[in-house]
Scaffold this motif. Structure first.
Motif, mmCIF file in Angstrom:
data_model
loop_
_atom_site.group_PDB
_atom_site.id
_atom_site.type_symbol
_atom_site.label_atom_id
_atom_site.label_comp_id
_atom_site.label_asym_id
_atom_site.label_seq_id
_atom_site.Cartn_x
_atom_site.Cartn_y
_atom_site.Cartn_z
ATOM 1 N N GLY A 65 -2.672 1.660 4.437
ATOM 2 C CA GLY A 65 -3.483 1.678 6.078
ATOM 3 C C GLY A 65 -4.681 2.448 6.719
ATOM 4 O O GLY A 65 -5.404 3.026 5.803
ATOM 5 N N TYR A 66 -4.767 1.945 7.488
ATOM 6 C CA TYR A 66 -6.155 2.394 8.223
ATOM 7 C C TYR A 66 -5.600 2.868 9.588
ATOM 8 O O TYR A 66 -5.100 2.693 10.205
ATOM 9 C CB TYR A 66 -6.626 0.824 9.005
ATOM 10 C CG TYR A 66 -7.795 0.366 7.562
ATOM 11 C CD1 TYR A 66 -7.651 0.642 6.226
ATOM 12 C CD2 TYR A 66 -6.079 -0.645 6.881
ATOM 13 C CE1 TYR A 66 -8.671 -0.090 5.157
ATOM 14 C CE2 TYR A 66 -6.538 -1.524 5.400
ATOM 15 C CZ TYR A 66 -7.350 -0.765 4.709
ATOM 16 O OH TYR A 66 -7.555 -1.680 3.317
ATOM 17 N N GLU A 67 -6.759 3.910 9.531
ATOM 18 C CA GLU A 67 -6.949 4.389 11.157
ATOM 19 C C GLU A 67 -8.261 3.857 11.722
ATOM 20 O O GLU A 67 -9.621 4.114 11.473
ATOM 21 C CB GLU A 67 -6.871 5.756 11.336
ATOM 22 C CG GLU A 67 -5.469 6.518 10.619
ATOM 23 C CD GLU A 67 -5.745 8.404 10.792
ATOM 24 O OE1 GLU A 67 -6.873 8.633 10.886
ATOM 25 O OE2 GLU A 67 -4.543 8.893 10.663
ATOM 26 N N ALA B 265 -4.071 -7.757 6.603
ATOM 27 C CA ALA B 265 -2.667 -8.298 6.458
ATOM 28 C C ALA B 265 -1.783 -7.474 6.290
ATOM 29 O O ALA B 265 -1.844 -6.492 4.866
ATOM 30 C CB ALA B 265 -2.840 -9.320 5.998
ATOM 31 N N GLY B 266 -0.666 -7.164 6.915
ATOM 32 C CA GLY B 266 0.692 -6.517 6.320
ATOM 33 C C GLY B 266 0.697 -5.160 6.174
ATOM 34 O O GLY B 266 1.837 -4.855 6.023
ATOM 35 N N LYS B 267 -0.672 -4.617 6.277
ATOM 36 C CA LYS B 267 -0.327 -3.463 6.477
ATOM 37 C C LYS B 267 -0.690 -2.054 8.041
ATOM 38 O O LYS B 267 -1.978 -2.794 9.136
ATOM 39 C CB LYS B 267 -1.988 -2.378 5.416
ATOM 40 C CG LYS B 267 -1.405 -2.752 4.239
ATOM 41 C CD LYS B 267 -2.358 -1.898 3.340
ATOM 42 C CE LYS B 267 -2.308 -2.940 1.856
ATOM 43 N NZ LYS B 267 -2.930 -2.356 0.559
ATOM 44 N N PRO B 268 -0.665 -0.976 8.496
ATOM 45 C CA PRO B 268 -0.889 -0.924 10.036
ATOM 46 C C PRO B 268 -2.207 0.085 10.159
ATOM 47 O O PRO B 268 -2.756 0.862 8.781
ATOM 48 C CB PRO B 268 0.513 0.248 9.292
ATOM 49 C CG PRO B 268 0.833 1.022 8.034
ATOM 50 C CD PRO B 268 0.704 -0.742 7.481
ATOM 51 N N LEU B 269 -2.634 -0.376 11.194
ATOM 52 C CA LEU B 269 -3.897 0.075 11.458
ATOM 53 C C LEU B 269 -3.671 1.746 13.051
ATOM 54 O O LEU B 269 -2.607 0.728 13.569
ATOM 55 C CB LEU B 269 -3.996 -1.171 12.457
ATOM 56 C CG LEU B 269 -5.923 -0.282 13.168
ATOM 57 C CD1 LEU B 269 -6.626 0.498 12.230
ATOM 58 C CD2 LEU B 269 -5.975 -1.269 13.927
ATOM 59 N N THR B 270 -3.378 2.354 13.211
ATOM 60 C CA THR B 270 -3.543 3.290 13.692
ATOM 61 C C THR B 270 -4.778 3.356 14.532
ATOM 62 O O THR B 270 -5.563 4.554 13.850
ATOM 63 C CB THR B 270 -3.098 4.753 13.640
ATOM 64 O OG1 THR B 270 -1.412 4.330 12.487
ATOM 65 C CG2 THR B 270 -2.132 5.537 14.274
ATOM 66 N N PHE C 161 -5.381 -13.059 9.632
ATOM 67 C CA PHE C 161 -6.483 -14.449 9.477
ATOM 68 C C PHE C 161 -7.258 -14.565 10.180
ATOM 69 O O PHE C 161 -7.435 -14.393 11.426
ATOM 70 C CB PHE C 161 -6.306 -15.235 8.242
ATOM 71 C CG PHE C 161 -7.678 -15.894 7.865
ATOM 72 C CD1 PHE C 161 -8.044 -15.754 7.203
ATOM 73 C CD2 PHE C 161 -8.645 -16.475 9.606
ATOM 74 C CE1 PHE C 161 -9.177 -16.193 5.765
ATOM 75 C CE2 PHE C 161 -9.597 -17.242 8.459
ATOM 76 C CZ PHE C 161 -9.619 -17.164 7.118
ATOM 77 N N GLY C 162 -8.826 -13.645 10.357
ATOM 78 C CA GLY C 162 -9.594 -13.160 10.932
ATOM 79 C C GLY C 162 -10.158 -12.274 11.501
ATOM 80 O O GLY C 162 -10.234 -11.432 10.935
ATOM 81 N N ALA D 21 -9.028 -8.144 6.651
ATOM 82 C CA ALA D 21 -8.924 -8.739 5.517
ATOM 83 C C ALA D 21 -7.426 -9.836 4.776
ATOM 84 O O ALA D 21 -6.308 -8.393 4.860
ATOM 85 C CB ALA D 21 -9.238 -7.416 4.531
ATOM 86 N N PRO D 22 -7.020 -10.731 5.028
ATOM 87 C CA PRO D 22 -6.002 -11.240 4.559
ATOM 88 C C PRO D 22 -5.211 -11.292 3.513
ATOM 89 O O PRO D 22 -5.700 -10.008 2.537
ATOM 90 C CB PRO D 22 -6.169 -12.905 4.587
ATOM 91 C CG PRO D 22 -8.151 -13.282 4.467
ATOM 92 C CD PRO D 22 -8.153 -11.173 4.596
#
Length: 485
Positions: free
Chosen positions: A82-84, A120-125, A182-183, A211-212
């Motif tokens: 995931g990302y922050e 894509a498909g992973k959470p962003l907090t 995507f985008g 990132a798709p």
């Protein structure tokens, strides 16, 4: 209005090198921006698979038939879970989360485009510094949508309580990025005051590049091999799987720290992406990170090199100072709807209808239609205005002119269709205006001057006042497809 504003002198194209075997302790080559070879834009002007060697070092076999080297590097190399993204006071910070291992501080760009990373498909907090929110605000929300298109979604950034200074207490906002995203992820902060007044804060550097799921992995193994798995394509993701034992060897056996991948697209200044995970609770020191980057939609080439430190010494893994270089294929069809809208607004192509074509690449001043028919995406190619000039050019690349304007499809032949304007007086030479490449299905691909790259159904789609009509067809035996298009 004429779209043929002027064409610069033709210069012989220089092929872009593909990946080579790595170097041992040479410094990286400069990633300075190359000057454009053109002096003035042709107002309009094709898609083809770029010609060149396979991306795979030492082999011409497609990546799809080779065993996955990225899989062999697991569990030493880890993907983000995931990302922050944090909106601070005067600065933004971004991190990748690696489950069970730790975090990686990610670069946030130059302020002219997306600062954050998403996948894509992973959470962003997303978290926001309370100081960014006015005391008069009763409500604060994170507003997000996937662009282009996408529906706006608002997520609360506060629970309504306040601290001792009267500031709203902020809470994290979690975005579950759609699997098919995507985008760009457009992010803004919206506040509402007690009197109902709404304020929205957004700028391009607030966004996240998505990132798709579809993309390629570039793998650098400890036996000094480089392998591309999947399709390296503009707009998609690229994963970088790097075995730090390569730098260990360059550092004389010292275990490297602060390993960084330097990634440059189209010769732009590189992004420095850390590859060393900072361990969290239970994490193992020295764990390596496999970043997933979005390839810019306008990218046609990518270069990489790596650097790491060990006991105060710095070493580079950079293909003997030449960097590892890869061709980037065109984006997916209609990746950006604005490409299609741009052409439909034009009056130059009265026969072109929305259902007749798809956009496959962005506007670019780096190359034109004739360059595209020759598999070149980094130079402006225009040999002259007469058919004789183009006969000589295409002969240099193995093409021969046909005796008639034969627009039929032969899957064993590559065909280039050249357009021209006949003299209004009825006598004199034809003025060449455009070139398009026919694919294996008989469709045509055209770079429209400095405007987008499109694939269209027939040669008649571009017939009109700007390009005239097809006047000559050049053929050569069809070349084998490269592995990344």
């Amino acid at each position: 209005m004429s779209n043929r504003i002027g064409r610069p002198p033709f210069s012989t194209p220089v092929p872009t090198p593909t990946a080579t075997t790595p170097e041992r302790a040479a410094r990286p080559a400069s990633a300075g921006k190359a000057p454009l070879s053109r002096t003035q834009a042709d107002g309009f002007d094709s898609r083809a698979t770029p010609r060149g060697a396979s991306l795979l070092t030492g082999t011409s076999a497609p990546a799809s038939v080779l065993p996955s080297k990225a899989a062999e590097l697991q569990p030493e190399v880890h993907e983000a879970s995931g990302y922050e993204a944090h909106f601070g006071m005067g600065a933004r910070t971004a991190r990748a989360l690696v489950e069970g291992q730790g975090t990686v501080a990610l670069p946030t760009g130059n302020g002219r485009g997306p600062s954050f990373h998403a996948e894509a498909g992973k959470p962003l907090t997303v978290t926001v510094d309370p100081q960014r929110i006015s005391k008069s605000a009763e409500k604060a929300e994170l507003v997000w949508r996937v662009a282009p298109g996408g529906t706006e979604v608002a997520i609360p950034l506060t629970d309504g309580s306040r601290d001792a200074n009267g500031k709203l207490n902020m809470v994290p906002a979690k975005i579950d990025i759609p699997e098919d995203a995507f985008g760009t992820l457009r992010l803004s902060i919206r506040t509402t005051s007690a009197d109902g007044r709404v304020s929205n804060s957004w700028d391009p550097s607030s966004d996240a590049a998505i990132a798709p799921r579809e993309g390629a992995a570039v793998v650098f193994t400890d036996d000094w091999k480089t392998q591309v798995e999947g399709k390296l394509r503009a707009g998609d993701k690229v994963e970088i799987a790097y075995d730090k034992d390569r730098l260990t060897a360059l550092l004389g056996g010292r275990v490297p720290s602060d390993v960084v991948a330097c990634v440059s697209f189209n010769g732009e200044p590189p992004r420095e992406v850390p590859l060393t995970v900072q361990p969290g609770e239970g994490g193992q020191p020295g764990t390596m990170f496999m970043p997933s980057l979005q390839v810019p939609i306008e990218a046609t080439e990518m270069s990489l090199w790596f650097k790491g430190q060990g006991d105060g010494n710095t070493s580079y893994d950079s293909s003997f100072g030449q960097n590892f270089k890869f061709k980037v294929g065109p984006a997916r069809d209609d990746a950006d709807p604005s490409w299609k809208a741009e052409l439909l607004r034009s009056k130059s192509f009265p026969n072109l209808q929305a259902e007749d074509f798809v956009g496959i690449g962005p506007s670019s001043q780096r190359y034109n239609c004739i360059a595209w028919t020759l598999g070149i995406q980094d130079q402006w190619v225009w040999p002259g205005t007469r058919l004789e000039d183009f006969d000589k050019l295409y002969a240099q690349h193995g093409y021969q002119p046909m005796s008639s304007v034969d627009l039929s499809n032969d899957p064993n032949l590559e065909k280039v269709v050249v357009y021209g304007l006949k003299p209004k007086t009825g006598s004199g030479p034809i003025e060449v205006t455009h070139g398009a490449l026919m694919d294996e299905q008989g469709r045509l691909t055209s770079k429209i001057g400095t405007q987008p790259l499109i694939r269209h159904n027939s040669a008649d789609d571009l017939t009109g006042p700007s390009y005239g009509e097809p006047v000559r067809v050049y053929v050569r035996p069809r070349q084998p497809a490269v592995s990344n298009a």
